[in-house]
Scaffold this motif. Structure first.
Motif, PDB file in Angstrom:
ATOM      1  N   THR A 195     -10.904  -2.633  -7.899  1.00  0.00           N
ATOM      2  CA  THR A 195      -9.599  -2.873  -7.285  1.00  0.00           C
ATOM      3  C   THR A 195      -9.602  -4.003  -6.251  1.00  0.00           C
ATOM      4  OG1 THR A 195      -9.151  -0.540  -7.635  1.00  0.00           O
ATOM      5  CG2 THR A 195      -7.648  -1.717  -6.189  1.00  0.00           C
ATOM      6  N   HIS A 243      -7.262   0.335  -0.336  1.00  0.00           N
ATOM      7  CA  HIS A 243      -7.086  -0.824   0.560  1.00  0.00           C
ATOM      8  C   HIS A 243      -7.308  -0.421   2.009  1.00  0.00           C
ATOM      9  CE1 HIS A 243      -5.443  -3.668  -2.385  1.00  0.00           C
ATOM     10  NE2 HIS A 243      -4.883  -2.608  -2.946  1.00  0.00           N
ATOM     11  N   HIS A 293      -2.477   4.337  -2.075  1.00  0.00           N
ATOM     12  CA  HIS A 293      -3.226   3.173  -2.552  1.00  0.00           C
ATOM     13  C   HIS A 293      -3.463   2.221  -1.378  1.00  0.00           C
ATOM     14  CE1 HIS A 293      -4.594   0.272  -5.522  1.00  0.00           C
ATOM     15  NE2 HIS A 293      -3.832  -0.642  -4.941  1.00  0.00           N
ATOM     16  N   HIS A 360       1.639  -1.225  -2.614  1.00  0.00           N
ATOM     17  CA  HIS A 360       1.120  -2.139  -1.594  1.00  0.00           C
ATOM     18  C   HIS A 360       2.029  -2.286  -0.389  1.00  0.00           C
ATOM     19  CE1 HIS A 360      -1.037  -3.645  -5.306  1.00  0.00           C
ATOM     20  NE2 HIS A 360      -1.970  -3.138  -4.515  1.00  0.00           N
ATOM     21  N   HIS A 550      -7.225  -7.998  -6.388  1.00  0.00           N
ATOM     22  CA  HIS A 550      -7.211  -8.374  -4.972  1.00  0.00           C
ATOM     23  C   HIS A 550      -8.442  -9.177  -4.578  1.00  0.00           C
ATOM     24  CE1 HIS A 550      -3.858  -5.682  -4.571  1.00  0.00           C
ATOM     25  NE2 HIS A 550      -4.571  -4.716  -5.122  1.00  0.00           N
TER      26      HIS A 550
HETATM   27 FE   LIG Z   1      -3.958  -2.704  -4.878  1.00  0.00          FE
END
Ligand SMILES: [Fe+2]
Ligand SMILES: CC(=O)/C=C/C=C(C)/C=C/C1=C(C)CCCC1(C)C
Ligand SMILES: CC(/C=C/C=O)=C\C=C\C=O
Length: 557
Positions: A195, A243, A293, A360, A550
């Motif tokens: 990811t 993240h 996420h 996000h 990413h």
């Molecule tokens: Fe992501």
């Protein structure tokens, strides 16, 4: 926490379930397997490169055969051609001489094992791409991350760990029971770190995904897999936010608790592998925590989203993907935003907000009155109008099926306004007219110097319709409520990543780095000027690379 924390090694390897094999929409593939595959490349990958740095004889990975029309063969959704490559690229335009360092981009780039095709974008084995900028030159490379999941698939020519939507097949009842035990211990979960990639304050570079065991240290120069990033604390749990917020001084993340629905907010210092708890948020609705996420922070607060799209333990047990995979949509459980003080761990606000769906968060900041008192938190995200359809749209068969119809669900810059005066409700509105960016919005970045602070510019992928996936790069001016857009027919650009010019005083003084996958099989690295949003340089890869998610920037020492 979600489950027991130990992780045993999988002692056996099982093949994908029959139902998966018979999945109608996936094509049959040539019977080539990992490692032994000898697949004729469409053309010499050295075309268009200035020099090629030989590393080792690459393992060539079979790619999808040409079968159907549409975007069936768009390189964005086609497995990477070979395990690794490195070489210098010819540059059109000029790379700014101040841009010295390495951009790394991670993403799921290999979606098959032998003749078995994965179903979802998020299932693919991690492909790490490297763009090394030095004095106007660009050395590029890519390499598969050597996770246990990837190595096991390669060695056994079958799926051995649970991926986002794929579950290994159990051969008999005993194996099924063993598999359930492995699920609860975490042993059967993937460590496919596909990811993101972050540079910790101590310089270690770690690739990440949603499972904690999928935290893998890599060498940013060689792209070698160096080993697992082992968390040395005893916080346990199996999953975390994909993240984390990473700065030179800290690593902050959220650990969802599936047993007693809530989240631990944790912090890790540079040089340490030990996460320490800042505080805990109990969920206010639903049978399980909302999917996290990502999450945002301000200078003094960590914002914990509680999305009505929630983890679902029952779905975890199912061998077949459910419509929302390991998640469930619970509109009755409502949506919330919680605000935790970073210093004390106290919750200073917990408000109900309109239903929302986001992968996000972009950024957040503290709104102050004229006396400097914080009155509200503003938190921006790429918001999908409380519609979970996007998860379905990210199935590979849908991504590969583009025939010109406009099927990308609308998205916007969703702005949460979270009052700190004790009011029970927060607001969610569009930060600008979504028409400005074609009503597509995801894969965002901003100038990291503005992390947690009032900021003006966000960069993301938007849409030029008709499309089935975000296909533009967009610069959003949140003050003027305007967007500038970059578009090229057939191009699928990855997240525009902002790198500031050293010494810059303007927020948008820097460049955006993106990698473009083209419909004709080609691909290139693209640099846009942060201020004008015009192209300043591009450099063609020897062959197009699959879509990636990413990135991070490792500045030259
Ligand atoms: Fe992501
Ligand atoms: C690529 C991306 O954005 C998301 C990847 C998500 C993954 C790999 C999720 C994996 C999971 C499991 C294998 C089981 C437990 C739940 C969950 C974390 C969704
Ligand atoms: C690629 C994506 C969403 C696109 C929607 O328009 C989401 C990726 C999530 C994981 O990082």
């Amino acid at each position: 926490m979600a489950s027991l924390a130990f992780s045993a090694k999988l002692g056996r390897c099982i093949s994908p379930s029959n139902a998966m094999v018979s999945d109608q929409y996936e094509s049959k593939r040539e019977g080539l397997s990992f490692g032994k595959g000898i697949f004729a490349r469409k053309r010499d990958p050295r075309d268009s490169v200035v020099t090629k740095v030989a590393t080792q004889a690459p393992t060539v990975i079979p790619s999808l055969e040409k079968e159907l029309a549409g975007d069936r063969n768009h390189v964005a959704w086609t497995s990477v051609q070979q395990e690794r490559w490195e070489g210098e690229l010819a540059v059109e335009g000029e790379i700014p001489l101040w841009l010295n360092g390495t951009y790394l981009r991670n993403g799921p780039g290999l979606w098959h094992i032998g003749s078995y095709n994965f179903r979802h974008l998020f299932d693919g084995y991690a492909t790490l791409v490297r763009l090394h900028f030095e004095n106007g030159r660009l050395i590029a490379g890519h390499r598969q991350i050597e996770s246990e999941a990837y190595k096991a698939a390669k060695n056994n020519n079958k799926l051995c760990y649970r991926e986002f939507s794929e579950v290994p097949k159990f051969d008999n009842f005993l194996a099924y029971i063993g598999e359930l035990a492995n699920l609860f211990s975490g042993a059967s979960l993937t460590d496919n770190a596909n990811t993101g990639v972050v540079k910790l304050g101590d310089g270690r570079v770690v690739c990440l995904t949603e499972t904690q065991k999928g935290s893998i240290i890599v060498d940013p120069n060689t792209l070698d897999t160096l080993g697992k990033f082992e968390y040395s604390d005893s916080l346990g749990g199996l999953i975390h936010s994909a993240h984390p917020i990473v700065t030179d001084t800290e690593f902050l993340t959220l650990l969802p608790d599936l047993l007693k629905p809530g989240y631990l907010v944790v912090r890790m210092e540079p040089g340490s592998n030990e996460r320490k708890v800042i505080g805990r948020v109990d969920c206010r609705g639903g049978p399980a925590p909302g999917w996290v996420h990502s999450f945002p922070v301000t200078e003094h607060y960590v914002i914990v989203p509680e999305m009505p799209l929630r983890y679902c333990a029952q779905n975890l047990l199912k061998a077949e993907p459910t419509p929302l995979y390991k998640f469930e949509w619970h509109p009755d459980s409502k949506g919330f935003m919680h605000v935790m003080c970073k210093a004390s761990g106290n919750i200073v606000a917990s408000v109900e907000v309109p239903l929302y769906v986001t992968f996000h968060f972009i950024n957040a900041y503290e709104e102050k009155d004229e006396d400097g008192r914080v009155t509200a938190i503003i938190a921006d995200c790429c918001e999908h109008h409380a519609d979970t359809t996007i998860l379905e749209r990210l199935r590979l068969q849908n991504l590969r099926a583009f025939m010109g119809e406009d099927v990308l669900p609308d998205a916007r810059v969703g702005r949460f306004i979270i009052p700190l005066d004790g009011s029970p409700y927060g607001k969610l509105e569009a930060a600008l007219d979504p028409e400005e960016h074609g009503k597509g919005m995801d894969m965002c970045s901003f100038n990291p110097a503005y992390l947690g602070k009032k900021y003006r510019y966000a960069y993301a992928c938007g849409a030029q319709r008709p499309c089935n996936f975000p296909n533009t790069l967009t610069k959003i001016d949140l003050f003027e409520k305007k967007a500038k857009n970059w578009y090229e027919e057939g191009a699928v650009p990855s997240e525009p990543f902002f790198v500031a010019r050293p010494g810059a005083t303007e927020e948008d003084d820097g460049v955006l780095i993106s990698m473009i996958s083209e419909k004709n099989g080609d691909g290139y690295a693209l640099l846009l000027d942060g201020s004008t949003f015009e192209e300043i340089a591009r450099a063609k890869f020897p062959y197009g690379l699959p879509y990636g998610l990413h990135g991070c920037w490792v500045p030259k020492k």
